[in-house]
Design a protein around this motif. Sequence first.
Motif, PDB file in Angstrom:
ATOM      1  N   TYR A 194       0.826  -1.200   0.000  1.00 54.20           N
ATOM      2  CA  TYR A 194       0.000   0.000   0.000  1.00 54.20           C
ATOM      3  C   TYR A 194       0.867   1.260   0.000  1.00 54.20           C
ATOM      4  O   TYR A 194       2.031   1.209   0.385  1.00 54.20           O
ATOM      5  CB  TYR A 194      -0.876   0.063   1.261  1.00 54.20           C
ATOM      6  CG  TYR A 194      -1.762  -1.134   1.464  1.00 54.20           C
ATOM      7  CD1 TYR A 194      -3.033  -1.166   0.912  1.00 54.20           C
ATOM      8  CD2 TYR A 194      -1.331  -2.222   2.204  1.00 54.20           C
ATOM      9  CE1 TYR A 194      -3.863  -2.273   1.093  1.00 54.20           C
ATOM     10  CE2 TYR A 194      -2.142  -3.330   2.389  1.00 54.20           C
ATOM     11  CZ  TYR A 194      -3.412  -3.347   1.836  1.00 54.20           C
ATOM     12  OH  TYR A 194      -4.217  -4.431   2.011  1.00 54.20           O
ATOM     13  N   GLY A 195       0.266   2.379  -0.354  1.00 55.74           N
ATOM     14  CA  GLY A 195       0.897   3.672  -0.166  1.00 55.74           C
ATOM     15  C   GLY A 195       0.417   4.305   1.124  1.00 55.74           C
ATOM     16  O   GLY A 195      -0.216   3.648   1.961  1.00 55.74           O
ATOM     17  N   TYR A 206      -1.397   8.006   2.421  1.00 53.10           N
ATOM     18  CA  TYR A 206      -2.055   9.196   1.887  1.00 53.10           C
ATOM     19  C   TYR A 206      -2.759   9.992   2.984  1.00 53.10           C
ATOM     20  O   TYR A 206      -3.191   9.426   3.982  1.00 53.10           O
ATOM     21  CB  TYR A 206      -3.112   8.781   0.848  1.00 53.10           C
ATOM     22  CG  TYR A 206      -2.571   7.805  -0.173  1.00 53.10           C
ATOM     23  CD1 TYR A 206      -1.846   8.259  -1.268  1.00 53.10           C
ATOM     24  CD2 TYR A 206      -2.741   6.426  -0.010  1.00 53.10           C
ATOM     25  CE1 TYR A 206      -1.316   7.368  -2.194  1.00 53.10           C
ATOM     26  CE2 TYR A 206      -2.214   5.525  -0.931  1.00 53.10           C
ATOM     27  CZ  TYR A 206      -1.500   6.001  -2.019  1.00 53.10           C
ATOM     28  OH  TYR A 206      -0.979   5.126  -2.930  1.00 53.10           O
ATOM     29  N   VAL A 259      -5.784   3.714  -1.533  1.00 54.16           N
ATOM     30  CA  VAL A 259      -6.139   4.622  -2.625  1.00 54.16           C
ATOM     31  C   VAL A 259      -5.550   3.984  -3.884  1.00 54.16           C
ATOM     32  O   VAL A 259      -4.375   3.625  -3.886  1.00 54.16           O
ATOM     33  CB  VAL A 259      -5.525   6.018  -2.416  1.00 54.16           C
ATOM     34  CG1 VAL A 259      -5.786   6.908  -3.625  1.00 54.16           C
ATOM     35  CG2 VAL A 259      -6.056   6.673  -1.142  1.00 54.16           C
ATOM     36  N   PHE A 260      -6.351   3.797  -4.929  1.00 52.18           N
ATOM     37  CA  PHE A 260      -5.817   3.089  -6.096  1.00 52.18           C
ATOM     38  C   PHE A 260      -6.630   3.441  -7.325  1.00 52.18           C
ATOM     39  O   PHE A 260      -7.828   3.685  -7.249  1.00 52.18           O
ATOM     40  CB  PHE A 260      -5.834   1.580  -5.868  1.00 52.18           C
ATOM     41  CG  PHE A 260      -7.059   1.129  -5.136  1.00 52.18           C
ATOM     42  CD1 PHE A 260      -8.197   0.788  -5.830  1.00 52.18           C
ATOM     43  CD2 PHE A 260      -7.086   1.113  -3.746  1.00 52.18           C
ATOM     44  CE1 PHE A 260      -9.335   0.421  -5.162  1.00 52.18           C
ATOM     45  CE2 PHE A 260      -8.242   0.754  -3.053  1.00 52.18           C
ATOM     46  CZ  PHE A 260      -9.371   0.405  -3.767  1.00 52.18           C
ATOM     47  N   GLN A 261      -5.921   3.473  -8.449  1.00 52.89           N
ATOM     48  CA  GLN A 261      -6.580   3.733  -9.718  1.00 52.89           C
ATOM     49  C   GLN A 261      -7.335   2.476 -10.160  1.00 52.89           C
ATOM     50  O   GLN A 261      -6.812   1.373 -10.064  1.00 52.89           O
ATOM     51  CB  GLN A 261      -5.529   4.107 -10.765  1.00 52.89           C
ATOM     52  CG  GLN A 261      -6.130   4.533 -12.084  1.00 52.89           C
ATOM     53  CD  GLN A 261      -5.066   4.978 -13.078  1.00 52.89           C
ATOM     54  OE1 GLN A 261      -3.920   5.221 -12.698  1.00 52.89           O
ATOM     55  NE2 GLN A 261      -5.448   5.096 -14.330  1.00 52.89           N
ATOM     56  N   ILE A 262      -8.552   2.664 -10.622  1.00 55.97           N
ATOM     57  CA  ILE A 262      -9.351   1.521 -11.066  1.00 55.97           C
ATOM     58  C   ILE A 262      -9.387   1.448 -12.585  1.00 55.97           C
ATOM     59  O   ILE A 262      -9.140   0.399 -13.173  1.00 55.97           O
ATOM     60  CB  ILE A 262     -10.794   1.611 -10.503  1.00 55.97           C
ATOM     61  CG1 ILE A 262     -10.786   1.474  -8.992  1.00 55.97           C
ATOM     62  CG2 ILE A 262     -11.703   0.549 -11.120  1.00 55.97           C
ATOM     63  CD1 ILE A 262     -10.353   0.115  -8.492  1.00 55.97           C
ATOM     64  N   VAL A 268     -10.599   6.606  -9.601  1.00 55.83           N
ATOM     65  CA  VAL A 268      -9.780   6.259  -8.437  1.00 55.83           C
ATOM     66  C   VAL A 268     -10.718   5.816  -7.318  1.00 55.83           C
ATOM     67  O   VAL A 268     -11.793   6.387  -7.140  1.00 55.83           O
ATOM     68  CB  VAL A 268      -8.924   7.469  -7.996  1.00 55.83           C
ATOM     69  CG1 VAL A 268      -8.346   7.261  -6.600  1.00 55.83           C
ATOM     70  CG2 VAL A 268      -7.791   7.709  -8.990  1.00 55.83           C
ATOM     71  N   ALA A 269     -10.338   4.778  -6.589  1.00 56.54           N
ATOM     72  CA  ALA A 269     -11.128   4.299  -5.457  1.00 56.54           C
ATOM     73  C   ALA A 269     -10.398   4.600  -4.151  1.00 56.54           C
ATOM     74  O   ALA A 269      -9.174   4.557  -4.094  1.00 56.54           O
ATOM     75  CB  ALA A 269     -11.385   2.803  -5.582  1.00 56.54           C
ATOM     76  N   SER A 288     -10.832   3.812   0.133  1.00 59.05           N
ATOM     77  CA  SER A 288     -11.578   3.087   1.170  1.00 59.05           C
ATOM     78  C   SER A 288     -11.409   3.791   2.511  1.00 59.05           C
ATOM     79  O   SER A 288     -10.290   4.051   2.947  1.00 59.05           O
ATOM     80  CB  SER A 288     -11.049   1.651   1.252  1.00 59.05           C
ATOM     81  OG  SER A 288     -11.660   0.954   2.310  1.00 59.05           O
ATOM     82  N   ALA A 317      -0.656  12.199  -1.889  1.00 54.99           N
ATOM     83  CA  ALA A 317       0.264  11.061  -1.781  1.00 54.99           C
ATOM     84  C   ALA A 317       1.494  11.570  -1.037  1.00 54.99           C
ATOM     85  O   ALA A 317       2.202  12.454  -1.514  1.00 54.99           O
ATOM     86  CB  ALA A 317       0.639  10.536  -3.163  1.00 54.99           C
ATOM     87  N   PHE A 341      -4.670  14.759  -5.704  1.00 61.09           N
ATOM     88  CA  PHE A 341      -5.838  14.515  -6.561  1.00 61.09           C
ATOM     89  C   PHE A 341      -7.066  15.182  -5.959  1.00 61.09           C
ATOM     90  O   PHE A 341      -7.232  15.190  -4.746  1.00 61.09           O
ATOM     91  CB  PHE A 341      -6.126  13.009  -6.658  1.00 61.09           C
ATOM     92  CG  PHE A 341      -4.962  12.206  -7.155  1.00 61.09           C
ATOM     93  CD1 PHE A 341      -4.827  11.902  -8.495  1.00 61.09           C
ATOM     94  CD2 PHE A 341      -3.971  11.775  -6.276  1.00 61.09           C
ATOM     95  CE1 PHE A 341      -3.747  11.176  -8.960  1.00 61.09           C
ATOM     96  CE2 PHE A 341      -2.882  11.043  -6.727  1.00 61.09           C
ATOM     97  CZ  PHE A 341      -2.763  10.745  -8.071  1.00 61.09           C
ATOM     98  N   ILE A 393     -16.145   2.018   0.214  1.00 57.53           N
ATOM     99  CA  ILE A 393     -15.224   2.267  -0.896  1.00 57.53           C
ATOM    100  C   ILE A 393     -15.877   3.330  -1.770  1.00 57.53           C
ATOM    101  O   ILE A 393     -16.974   3.131  -2.300  1.00 57.53           O
ATOM    102  CB  ILE A 393     -14.967   1.001  -1.739  1.00 57.53           C
ATOM    103  CG1 ILE A 393     -14.498  -0.158  -0.838  1.00 57.53           C
ATOM    104  CG2 ILE A 393     -13.925   1.271  -2.824  1.00 57.53           C
ATOM    105  CD1 ILE A 393     -14.403  -1.487  -1.581  1.00 57.53           C
ATOM    106  N   ILE A 428     -15.905   5.246  -5.148  1.00 63.03           N
ATOM    107  CA  ILE A 428     -15.401   5.171  -6.516  1.00 63.03           C
ATOM    108  C   ILE A 428     -15.561   6.573  -7.106  1.00 63.03           C
ATOM    109  O   ILE A 428     -16.672   7.116  -7.122  1.00 63.03           O
ATOM    110  CB  ILE A 428     -16.206   4.162  -7.367  1.00 63.03           C
ATOM    111  CG1 ILE A 428     -16.465   2.871  -6.596  1.00 63.03           C
ATOM    112  CG2 ILE A 428     -15.536   3.938  -8.718  1.00 63.03           C
ATOM    113  CD1 ILE A 428     -15.379   1.864  -6.624  1.00 63.03           C
TER     114      ILE A 428
END
Lengths: 226, 226
Positions: A12-13, A15, A33-36, A43-44, A46, A67, A114, A129, A131
């Motif tokens: 994971y990162g 953020y 946090v991740f690009q879908i 980006v999603a 949670s 980030a 972002f 989550i 989206i």
Amino acid sequence: MIDNKAFYKLSYGLYVVSSIASGRKNGQIANTVFQITSDPLTVAVSINKSNLTHEYIQRSRLIGVSALSEKTPIPFIGRFGFKSGRDIDKFDGVDFKMGESGVPIVLENTTSYFELQVEKEVDTSTHTIFICKVLNAEVIDDSNAMTYKYYQEVKQGRVSRPSVESDVKTSDGKSKYMCQICGYIYNPAVGDETSGIAAGTAFEDLPSNWQCPVCKVSKDEFKKID
Amino acid sequence: MIDNKAFYKLSYGLYVVSSIASGRKNGQIANTVFQITSDPLTVAVSINKSNLTHEYIQRSRLIGVSALSEKTPIPFIGRFGFKSGRDIDKFDGVDFKMGESGVPIVLENTTSYFELQVEKEVDTSTHTIFICKVLNAEVIDDSNAMTYKYYQEVKQGRVSRPSVESDVKTSDGKSKYMCQICGYIYNPAVGDETSGIAAGTAFEDLPSNWQCPVCKVSKDEFKKID
């Protein structure tokens, strides 16, 4: 058979996720946090339902994501990760800007940020989550992004991991206390060698001028965790 | 304003995601696998809808996830990442086992694995996010997990990045070709110094005994990418 250690191998990162509602800003630390999809850019994020930021996101439908840089000091992460926006204004004294969408964005220790607009919510037991459509995305500086693993490694030896259950168990009935600024956990079974505190010393018996060995705040900033 | 470089600061791991349907196994590389809740243990996996593994997951509702080790050779990632299960049996010659749930699990180059059962599907434009219950989770060995960033760094200098659009554009009308085994891209504008191929040499003009400089397969394994 479920071995919890298997989950430590997921990457994971780290953020700061921020939002706003009725003019009140808040932000918190998150690692998911991740690009879908890339077309359209989605980006999603949670977020735990019990967090104040979750409430603000549901009201404004806006999310800021910063980030964090690998250079981020641990107390900065502690400020956003271990304090509640119900008690303090986390943005007080922190470098931030209001994005075009109206969401606050933390700029301090940030490599890229972002601005997101929530398009869909997925309800899971304890988390939602979100989206999101990407409204803005910008690079602030080109330092390496902080990963969750790196963060744990930086803390290792100096700071216990609040997310690991065994860290928050009592030893011989004496309670552990967590620094609300940086997340350091005082463990009476270990003591605090840097200040000459012997193993077995209860938090209550620490001298009144004792300081957090990581971020140097006073005993008042500590809270009992079990 | 959306700067695509901002997305490079999001951190991911690197996984083989596997499934099965009607006795046919398949697996693919994915980077978006993450824990959502800890009670109950829930993991989300995002998969491109056009992939064969996606079809198998929708049919069996079962997912295997292998968190790859940092030591994973690039050709192994290429096998699962750049070949299609429609053309080859990706498990042929690979160390794997059938999990208790009946899903195949890659054990080779794996630090930990998970058996997941799909509980919810979230439809996004090009991908489905599968929200899953964790049936099994086990540590295979304690090496570091491969991150997406580390994978790119390992490839850097030796292998182009197929995910970066500028890498797949033609130069002076000569086409680039990608190795379907390891993902190496032959760029005619650059040539291949290791084999004494001058810049400006078209792929078609490479000697017939020329080999992929990374994984040593023949020209036959290359496919035109633009």
